[in-house]
Design an enzyme around this catalytic site. Structure first.
Site, PDB file in Angstrom:
ATOM      1  N   GLY B  14       0.831  -1.200   0.000  1.00  0.00           N
ATOM      2  CA  GLY B  14       0.000   0.000   0.000  1.00  0.00           C
ATOM      3  C   GLY B  14       0.863   1.246   0.000  1.00  0.00           C
ATOM      4  O   GLY B  14       1.768   1.382   0.831  1.00  0.00           O
ATOM      5  N   PHE B 119     -13.242  22.302  12.635  1.00  0.00           N
ATOM      6  CA  PHE B 119     -13.689  21.029  12.081  1.00  0.00           C
ATOM      7  C   PHE B 119     -14.537  20.323  13.119  1.00  0.00           C
ATOM      8  O   PHE B 119     -14.440  20.609  14.313  1.00  0.00           O
ATOM      9  CB  PHE B 119     -12.469  20.161  11.715  1.00  0.00           C
ATOM     10  N   GLN B 240     -18.007   4.772   9.747  1.00  0.00           N
ATOM     11  CA  GLN B 240     -18.456   6.156   9.798  1.00  0.00           C
ATOM     12  C   GLN B 240     -19.268   6.537   8.570  1.00  0.00           C
ATOM     13  O   GLN B 240     -18.806   6.385   7.434  1.00  0.00           O
ATOM     14  CB  GLN B 240     -17.272   7.087   9.891  1.00  0.00           C
ATOM     15  N   HIS B 242     -20.232   9.620   6.758  1.00  0.00           N
ATOM     16  CA  HIS B 242     -19.896  11.042   6.664  1.00  0.00           C
ATOM     17  C   HIS B 242     -21.190  11.798   6.368  1.00  0.00           C
ATOM     18  O   HIS B 242     -21.942  11.413   5.468  1.00  0.00           O
ATOM     19  CB  HIS B 242     -18.887  11.260   5.541  1.00  0.00           C
ATOM     20  N   LEU B 252     -17.661  12.762  -1.859  1.00  0.00           N
ATOM     21  CA  LEU B 252     -17.491  13.475  -0.598  1.00  0.00           C
ATOM     22  C   LEU B 252     -17.493  14.989  -0.760  1.00  0.00           C
ATOM     23  O   LEU B 252     -16.858  15.542  -1.647  1.00  0.00           O
ATOM     24  CB  LEU B 252     -16.145  13.061   0.017  1.00  0.00           C
ATOM     25  N   GLU B 255     -16.147  18.139   5.392  1.00  0.00           N
ATOM     26  CA  GLU B 255     -16.619  18.766   6.615  1.00  0.00           C
ATOM     27  C   GLU B 255     -16.072  20.195   6.706  1.00  0.00           C
ATOM     28  O   GLU B 255     -16.616  21.039   7.426  1.00  0.00           O
ATOM     29  CB  GLU B 255     -16.076  17.931   7.772  1.00  0.00           C
ATOM     30  N   ARG B 286     -19.091  13.506  13.503  1.00  0.00           N
ATOM     31  CA  ARG B 286     -19.810  13.019  12.333  1.00  0.00           C
ATOM     32  C   ARG B 286     -20.937  12.055  12.644  1.00  0.00           C
ATOM     33  O   ARG B 286     -21.978  12.071  11.977  1.00  0.00           O
ATOM     34  CB  ARG B 286     -18.832  12.367  11.361  1.00  0.00           C
ATOM     35  N   HIS B 353     -18.006   6.250   4.756  1.00  0.00           N
ATOM     36  CA  HIS B 353     -16.802   7.009   4.470  1.00  0.00           C
ATOM     37  C   HIS B 353     -15.551   6.388   5.036  1.00  0.00           C
ATOM     38  O   HIS B 353     -14.507   6.377   4.387  1.00  0.00           O
ATOM     39  CB  HIS B 353     -16.987   8.413   5.054  1.00  0.00           C
ATOM     40  N   ARG B 398     -14.593   8.455  14.406  1.00  0.00           N
ATOM     41  CA  ARG B 398     -13.377   9.230  14.147  1.00  0.00           C
ATOM     42  C   ARG B 398     -13.728  10.702  13.940  1.00  0.00           C
ATOM     43  O   ARG B 398     -14.719  11.040  13.292  1.00  0.00           O
ATOM     44  CB  ARG B 398     -12.679   8.688  12.901  1.00  0.00           C
TER      45      ARG B 398
END
Lengths: 250, 587
Positions: B14, B119, B240, B242, B252, B255, B286, B353, B398
């Protein structure tokens, strides 16, 4: 309870809309040479972008159609291809805007690996060759290096490049000399670092572009500006580099 | 085709934010490192992150890492491990300064410091009021971060294996990981990469749901590899939603729009978050906002002809602010919602998300599992970082900007730990004689099958099942039915066949392999969700609407085989400060 699912409709809710495609196909494992494949695909109601149609072709019509894709929102740069003669990103090309049959070819000028997948080696080598990383020999402060908003604005229109290669593969100079001409994307990134107030290697960066080919094969054809899916302007950045090259010779 | 072999000190699977931060750290240590990626590194999904990376720099107003830690613990609904959270929040400012030194093009304040925006869930003084903590590069922070990391890896001459898909871990009789088997996508060649250390940085599995903000590549490959290897997946019930994915498209909208002053409106034009979260309002965490939105829609105050979404209004910010701070989401709104946010609001719905759960790891990034009587035994030679891991710093929910932070902090920490460990000496362990056999067998079986179901038919059924049975509000009836459905789909997945048998860049084969990883992630998710009979963070049960601290302050550990579900305690004791005791979450 309500389940909010933006993806509308079960499998049976098909739209009547069928699209016609002509797609460049080439599988070196089986084909002697490339061919253009004619096919039709029935879209679902939510299929709006060219990438949606390609995914539909792959899942419903022919799973051997191979193409790169990831984010589907125009930020990763994976799905650049030649669409009705013009380079673009499949995921942000609206199907409504495309005349049929929709003709899809791989990005021009680069070797074809399979179908719409090209070998990007020359493109990335040129990008690497301009040393696309901040060069600053001083010991950094404990906190951030300061940069004024005005200085930071100099990077707008440069750092946003997603390396999709639409520009370089629409440039005749890059077609003729992909191993010697850096190309619009690489030169845009060269300028991104020249323009960064935190970078100290401007002189070296300009030296690095001083030969008949690396920079000066740009003849302001401007196909790059025309096709950039992010609205960037490599020709302008190249012009600024040329200006700096001239100034330091005078 | 026979199995080719390569050997390295470390293999990283990755090349997103975590993988490339780790590789940078290892390059500095002079180790031989191979970074595998299914896609060219800058295509990794980190590139799509928008809003910012959280750190208590205090450039705009006063800020403290302890406040960031509190917000994160509370945001996690007290399921996050407080020692790991303390570590992350204390390291955050240095992590961000380091990124800036590496060349990341952050936006700037007039005094030249890094621009920060408010945020969701981030507050000053333990919840008193919003605080600007998100260090941002317009609304392209992920792009800026990922490209900067790639650029630094170019300078460090990191060896990338681009378009290699890791298939399985190879573990020896001691249980240590000695490498991975991978598929070279361009040629169809399979290769065993031996390594003293393997690092999984494969991202999330958002593609188990029908509507998600995630890229097509987010298929939980690391999770599948770990599950097949007999190791557990932690806290997979916590996904989550979003609040602001574009309705109908799933793309997306950061936020950060709400951070800059955007607000959510229902069909009556009411800023409904004032009712649900009087202090933080639209900047509540969220899970809170998503549930509030879903509640408004449930109660008939949704917008549009189907009354199935709400509106995100930002025209009052003015064209100049939108063009400067939020240019990308303006393009997204125009492209995907046919709306110019300078003039009209954007239709949005809660959209899957982020995966809070994943491969259990400690603060060094080492994978841990309950073995031989110890709750957290280190699995030799195996690390997990980034979204695919579960340290756990995000617990049950998160906070925005903490994922980019997680990638950098733990990518670096794992790199340091690996470098220190390998510096002590040692050698590659012998490769088991049957290494790769099971993997090659799976591939051969897939290629030999004909007349089976199509991969995407099965995958789409999986996504629909997860969306319907494991959404924002869950019940026993829905989850139980979902577990059965997913089990049926898992069986169907074992028999899919592909028509494309070519060796060259066969993406049909890749998709079929990805399906097996999606199945593990989906099973882990829905089975863990059924078992957790409380509501906490993003896991909301209509039938168990309260948080149950007496019984449930523990992490789920899901095994793919007969072991089923086990649990382990949350680390409530931080490294140096006092623990934040669980309290009711109000905002």
């Amino acid at each position: 309870m309500t389940v909010t699912s933006p993806v509308a409709g079960p499998v049976s809710a098909r739209s009547a809309k069928t699209l016609r495609f002509r797609i460049y196909r080439y599988d070196p494992d089986r084909d002697d040479k490339p061919r253009m494949q004619d096919l039709e695909v029935a879209l679902h109601a939510n299929d709006k972008m060219l990438l949606d149609a390609l995914m539909r072709i792959k899942s419903d019509v022919d799973d051997s159609l191979s193409f790169r894709r990831s984010c589907r929102e125009g930020v990763c740069g994976s799905d650049a291809m030649n669409i009705n003669g013009r380079n673009g990103l499949a995921c942000i090309t609206n199907l409504r805007e495309l005349a049929q049959p929709i003709v899809l070819r791989p990005l021009p000028g680069l070797p074809v690996v399979r179908d719409l997948i090209v070998d990007m080696t020359d493109f990335f080598n040129q990008y690497h060759s301009v040393k696309p990383y901040l060069i600053n020999g001083t010991v950094p402060p404990e906190r951030e290096r300061l940069q004024s908003p005005r200085q930071r604005e100099e990077l707008d229109g440069l750092y946003e490049c997603i390396l999709c290669a639409c520009c370089s593969t629409s440039c005749p100079s890059f077609w003729w000399n992909p191993d010697k001409f850096v190309g619009p994307a690489g030169l845009l990134q060269a300028y991104r670092f020249i323009a960064d107030s935190r970078d100290e290697a401007t002189a070296d960066r300009l030296d690095n572009l001083m030969d008949p080919y690396r920079l000066f094969r740009c003849h302001t054809i401007m196909n790059c500006v025309d096709v950039c899916p992010k609205g960037l302007n490599p020709t302008r950045a190249i012009g600024r580099i040329k200006e700096m090259m001239v100034r330091r010779e005078i | 085709m026979p199995l080719a072999r390569r050997r390295f000190d470390a293999v990283i699977v990755g090349a997103g934010g975590a993988g490339m931060r780790c590789s940078l750290q290892l390059a500095r240590a002079g180790l031989s490192v191979a970074v595998l990626s299914k896609v060219f590194p800058t295509r990794s999904h980190t590139v799509a992150a928008q809003g910012g990376i959280g750190a208590s720099l205090g450039n705009m107003t006063e800020d403290e890492w302890l406040w960031h830690m509190f917000d994160t613990v509370k945001g996690s609904d007290y399921l996050g491990d407080q020692d790991a959270i303390e570590f992350m929040c204390r390291e955050a400012p240095n992590a961000v300064y380091e990124l800036e030194h590496l060349g990341m093009p952050f936006d700037r304040n007039p005094d030249g410091t890094i621009y920060q925006r408010p945020f969701g869930g981030h507050s000053a003084n333990f919840g008193e009021k919003p605080v600007p903590r998100a260090c941002a590069a317009a609304d392209r922070t992920g792009h800026a971060l990922l490209h900067t990391l790639y650029q630094c890896n170019v300078a460090a001459r990191t060896q990338f294996f681009v378009e290699y898909m890791a298939l399985d871990l190879v573990r020896d009789a001691d249980g240590d990981c000695i490498g991975v088997v991978a598929l070279e996508m361009e040629t169809g060649q399979t290769v065993l990469l031996e390594a003293r250390v393997t690092v999984l940085a494969t991202g999330g599995a958002g593609r188990i749901f029908a509507a998600s903000t995630n890229a097509y590549i987010n298929t939980g490959d690391g999770l599948g590899m770990v599950a097949r290897s007999g190791l557990p997946l932690q806290d997979m019930e916590f996904w989550q939603f979003h609040p602001t994915g574009v309705a109908g498209a799933g793309v997306l909208i950061t936020e950060g729009v709400r951070g800059e002053g955007g607000i959510l409106l229902n069909s009556r034009g009411e800023r409904f978050m004032e009712r649900y979260a009087p202090t933080l309002k639209d900047l509540a965490p969220r899970d809170f906002v998503s549930r509030s939105m879903d509640q408004e829609i449930k109660e008939g105050r949704g917008c549009g002809p189907e009354h199935d979404h709400v509106m995100l209004k930002l025209d009052h910010l003015g064209a100049e602010t939108i063009m400067k701070r939020l240019p990308s989401i303006r393009e997204i709104a125009i492209k995907f919602a046919n709306v110019d946010p300078i003039r009209e609001p954007i239709p949005v719905v809660p959209t899957i998300h982020y995966q809070m759960g994943g491969i259990p790891s400690n603060v060094h990034g080492q994978v841990v599992a309950p073995l031989a009587g110890t709750g957290e035994a280190v699995i030799g030679g195996l690390y997990a970082i980034g979204e695919c891991s579960c340290v756990s710093v995000h617990g049950a929910n998160r906070l925005g900007t903490n994922s980019l932070l997680d990638l950098i902090v733990f990518g670096r920490a794992a790199g340091n730990h690996i470098a220190a460990t390998l510096a002590k000496g040692g050698a590659h362990k012998p490769v088991p004689g049957d290494a790769g056999d099971a993997t090659l067998g799976r591939l051969a079986a897939l290629d030999a099958r004909t007349g089976g179901e199509r991969t995407q038919d099965v995958a789409n059924d999986l996504r629909r099942a997860m969306q319907a049975h494991c959404g924002v509000f869950r019940t026993d009836a829905l989850l139980s039915a979902g577990v059965r459905k997913v089990a049926e789909i898992a069986e169907r997945a074992r028999h899919v066949s592909i028509n494309d048998k070519s060796r060259i860049f066969n993406t049909a084969r890749v998709e079929a392999i990805e399906l097996s990883n999606l199945i593990e992630a989906a099973r882990a998710t829905i089975e863990s969700a059924l078992a957790r009979t409380e509501s906490r963070g993003a896991h909301a049960r209509d039938d168990f609407p309260e948080r149950n601290d007496a019984d449930w302050i523990k992490h789920s550990l899901w095994f793919s085989g007969e072991r089923g579900l086990e649990y382990k305690p949350v680390h409530l004791t931080p490294l140096t400060v006092d623990s934040f005791a669980p309290k009711k979450r109000t905002f």
